[in-house]
Design an enzyme around this catalytic site. Structure first.
Site, PDB file in Angstrom:
ATOM      1  N   ASP A   9       0.873  -1.183   0.000  1.00  0.00           N
ATOM      2  CA  ASP A   9       0.000   0.000   0.000  1.00  0.00           C
ATOM      3  C   ASP A   9       0.898   1.217   0.000  1.00  0.00           C
ATOM      4  O   ASP A   9       1.902   1.252   0.731  1.00  0.00           O
ATOM      5  CB  ASP A   9      -0.904  -0.013   1.244  1.00  0.00           C
ATOM      6  CG  ASP A   9      -2.099   0.925   1.105  1.00  0.00           C
ATOM      7  OD1 ASP A   9      -1.889   2.099   0.725  1.00  0.00           O
ATOM      8  OD2 ASP A   9      -3.229   0.481   1.384  1.00  0.00           O
ATOM      9  N   ASP A  10       0.565   2.213  -0.814  1.00  0.00           N
ATOM     10  CA  ASP A  10       1.415   3.396  -0.870  1.00  0.00           C
ATOM     11  C   ASP A  10       1.146   4.368   0.271  1.00  0.00           C
ATOM     12  O   ASP A  10       1.897   5.331   0.453  1.00  0.00           O
ATOM     13  CB  ASP A  10       1.255   4.107  -2.216  1.00  0.00           C
ATOM     14  CG  ASP A  10      -0.166   4.597  -2.458  1.00  0.00           C
ATOM     15  OD1 ASP A  10      -1.102   3.911  -2.013  1.00  0.00           O
ATOM     16  OD2 ASP A  10      -0.347   5.649  -3.110  1.00  0.00           O
ATOM     17  N   ASP A 334      14.962 -44.848  17.385  1.00  0.00           N
ATOM     18  CA  ASP A 334      15.391 -46.250  17.389  1.00  0.00           C
ATOM     19  C   ASP A 334      14.729 -46.957  18.571  1.00  0.00           C
ATOM     20  O   ASP A 334      14.788 -46.465  19.704  1.00  0.00           O
ATOM     21  CB  ASP A 334      16.912 -46.326  17.512  1.00  0.00           C
ATOM     22  CG  ASP A 334      17.416 -47.733  17.253  1.00  0.00           C
ATOM     23  OD1 ASP A 334      17.625 -48.072  16.082  1.00  0.00           O
ATOM     24  OD2 ASP A 334      17.592 -48.483  18.232  1.00  0.00           O
ATOM     25  N   ASN A 342      12.520 -59.770  19.238  1.00  0.00           N
ATOM     26  CA  ASN A 342      12.516 -60.812  18.206  1.00  0.00           C
ATOM     27  C   ASN A 342      13.038 -62.138  18.754  1.00  0.00           C
ATOM     28  O   ASN A 342      12.485 -63.207  18.476  1.00  0.00           O
ATOM     29  CB  ASN A 342      13.364 -60.378  17.010  1.00  0.00           C
ATOM     30  CG  ASN A 342      12.629 -59.427  16.076  1.00  0.00           C
ATOM     31  OD1 ASN A 342      11.408 -59.467  15.987  1.00  0.00           O
ATOM     32  ND2 ASN A 342      13.376 -58.583  15.393  1.00  0.00           N
ATOM     33  N   ASP A 351       7.161 -57.761  14.325  1.00  0.00           N
ATOM     34  CA  ASP A 351       6.443 -57.068  13.252  1.00  0.00           C
ATOM     35  C   ASP A 351       5.252 -56.291  13.801  1.00  0.00           C
ATOM     36  O   ASP A 351       4.977 -55.152  13.378  1.00  0.00           O
ATOM     37  CB  ASP A 351       5.965 -58.069  12.204  1.00  0.00           C
ATOM     38  CG  ASP A 351       7.106 -58.617  11.351  1.00  0.00           C
ATOM     39  OD1 ASP A 351       8.231 -58.070  11.450  1.00  0.00           O
ATOM     40  OD2 ASP A 351       6.875 -59.590  10.608  1.00  0.00           O
ATOM     41  N   GLU A 377      14.602 -51.338  12.893  1.00  0.00           N
ATOM     42  CA  GLU A 377      13.803 -50.727  13.953  1.00  0.00           C
ATOM     43  C   GLU A 377      14.068 -49.232  14.030  1.00  0.00           C
ATOM     44  O   GLU A 377      13.822 -48.593  15.050  1.00  0.00           O
ATOM     45  CB  GLU A 377      14.111 -51.376  15.308  1.00  0.00           C
ATOM     46  CG  GLU A 377      15.517 -51.175  15.819  1.00  0.00           C
ATOM     47  CD  GLU A 377      16.498 -52.269  15.394  1.00  0.00           C
ATOM     48  OE1 GLU A 377      17.485 -52.464  16.106  1.00  0.00           O
ATOM     49  OE2 GLU A 377      16.270 -52.922  14.348  1.00  0.00           O
TER      50      GLU A 377
END
Length: 465
Positions: A9-10, A334, A342, A351, A377
């Site tokens: 805007d001026d 991690d 496992n 899983d 993992e």
């Protein structure tokens, strides 16, 4: 800051007033007094939005809008035109030039801030989809050749059938390639359960009761078939609270209430064409990603993105951070002692743990954030436009949601506790020598510190360490 806004805007007083209104809502503002200065600021500072006076010393606001859209100056930017007096011809010219809205001074602060919030949400979605498409192409996948777009479907839902008929009569000649249907609330909700929803809905803010149109819009946004449709709310210009609420509840755009009037009908047609074009672009990008990335870049076990996708996407994120000056955060996650899971319970149990971790991560991050499985993992989280404190809080939240509830074993064999160690680093803050690989190394370094300090904690990379 929720976003960066360029004020053009001026008249210095006008800029100061707008700056004060936006600063109260935590927007970052930059200013320009001429169109030439505005183009320079756009290229250099890449704002998210621009508020442009309709009359400037060196060109009209409409011409500046055309220049911005034609040249693609800076980042994709939404333009709102600000006029001293209402001029229907100028309003239509601004919309044809690509302006998102045309407001008359003094601007209603409630509606302006609601409009800015809605535009920033749309801007965020557009940038994220474009970024994912660029990543898709970086993987060597190209989109199928574009076919001619089908006729658009537009549903009109007014307070009375007579009103809807008047709307259709006014819009049909201005949208000759589209199919316009008159529906009632029950028909709309029944059609949104399954099948193909219309591309766009035009809904009166007040149907049988005040605000009923907004409640209908909320229903449509919650249903998969109509979630991505353009939804435009027709409301009286003076209904400021209704208009602001409509935008905050997810309206794609606001339309003048008297659609049957020629000037209003022309404006509605322009807005609907723009909304349908945007909807089709996003639909095409979603389809492209769904078809290709599932095979090329998604981990089949968890459904998360894999390393092949994550690295080029991080590169796009780093480019954006360098251009906007807004940092991004990278987390290396991690699972603690996952091998023992496992070994003791079997790979099926492992899983299931990985799948549940992926689910919890996704539920506790923004849709714009990247979540990927990059190793056995190991997980990666990347958060664009995120400060260090915001990222630290997010990392602590992720750590807590993994630890909070034990993971159920298959076949009802009980549950086991699982924890996660997280390393956090910030990107987009170290100057031109910074690379994605360097930020990843910093996050990995912080992760090693987390592991060495006892696991189940968040460590932030410290360059002085």
């Amino acid at each position: 800051m929720p976003g960066k806004v360029l004020i053009v805007d001026d008249v210095a007083t006008n800029r100061i007033v707008l700056k004060a209104k936006l600063r109260g809502a935590r927007y970052e503002t930059i200013q320009a007094g001429t169109a030439a200065e505005a183009l320079q600021r756009l290229a250099a500072e890449r704002p998210d939005l621009a508020l442009i006076a309709s009359s400037l010393p060196d060109m009209s606001g409409t011409e500046l809008c055309q220049r911005i859209k034609a040249a693609g100056v800076g980042a994709p930017v939404a333009v709102i035109m600000l006029a001293s007096v209402e001029q229907p011809g100028e309003r239509l010219a601004a919309l044809r030039a690509g302006a998102t809205d045309y407001l008359v001074k003094p601007v209603d602060e409630l509606v302006l801030l609601a409009r800015l919030r809605a535009l920033l949400r749309a801007h965020e979605t557009d940038e994220e989809m474009a970024q994912r498409e660029a990543t898709y192409r970086a993987l060597g996948r190209d989109a199928a050749p574009a076919s001619p777009p089908p006729a658009g479907r537009i549903a009109l839902i007014a307070a009375t059938t007579e009103t809807a008929v008047c709307w259709k009569t006014a819009l049909a000649p201005r949208l000759p390639g589209d199919r316009i249907e008159i529906l009632d609330r029950d028909m709309v909700l029944a059609g949104s359960i399954g099948g193909t929803a219309p591309d766009a809905y035009v809904i009166s803010a007040d149907l049988d009761t005040p605000g009923a149109g907004l409640r209908l819009m909320s229903e449509l946004r919650a249903r998969p078939a109509s979630r991505h449709a353009a939804i435009c709310i027709a409301a009286e210009p003076g209904a400021r609270e209704t208009r602001a609420m409509a935008l905050d509840l997810g309206a794609s755009d606001l339309l003048p209430r008297q659609i049957a009037q020629p000037a209003a009908a022309e404006e509605c047609a322009l807005r609907l064409r723009a909304q349908i074009a945007r909807k089709r672009l996003l639909d095409r990008q979603r389809a492209m990603l769904a078809d290709g990335l599932r095979l090329a870049a998604v981990d089949p076990l968890t459904g998360l993105f894999n390393r092949r996708y994550a690295m080029p996407h991080l590169a796009r994120m780093e480019e954006r951070a360098r251009a906007t000056g807004r940092p991004f955060a990278v987390m290396a996650l991690d699972l603690d002692r996952f091998k023992s899971i496992n070994d003791r319970y079997g790979h099926a149990a492992g899983d299931l743990v990985l799948q549940e971790v992926a689910r919890r991560l996704n539920l506790n991050l923004r849709t714009m954030d990247l979540v990927a499985r990059i190793g056995g993992e190991e997980f990666l989280v990347a958060m664009p436009d995120t400060s260090l404190e915001e990222a630290r809080r997010a990392a602590e939240r992720l750590r807590a949601v993994v630890e909070h509830q034990p993971f159920a074993l298959p076949e009802g064999r009980g549950a086991i506790p699982v924890t996660v160690s997280i390393g956090l680093a910030l990107g987009g803050v170290s100057g031109p020598g910074e690379t994605v690989e360097l930020v990843m190394r910093h996050a990995d370094h912080a992760l090693l510190g987390s592991k060495a300090s006892g696991r189940n904690q968040v460590r932030i990379f410290n360059s002085a360490a």
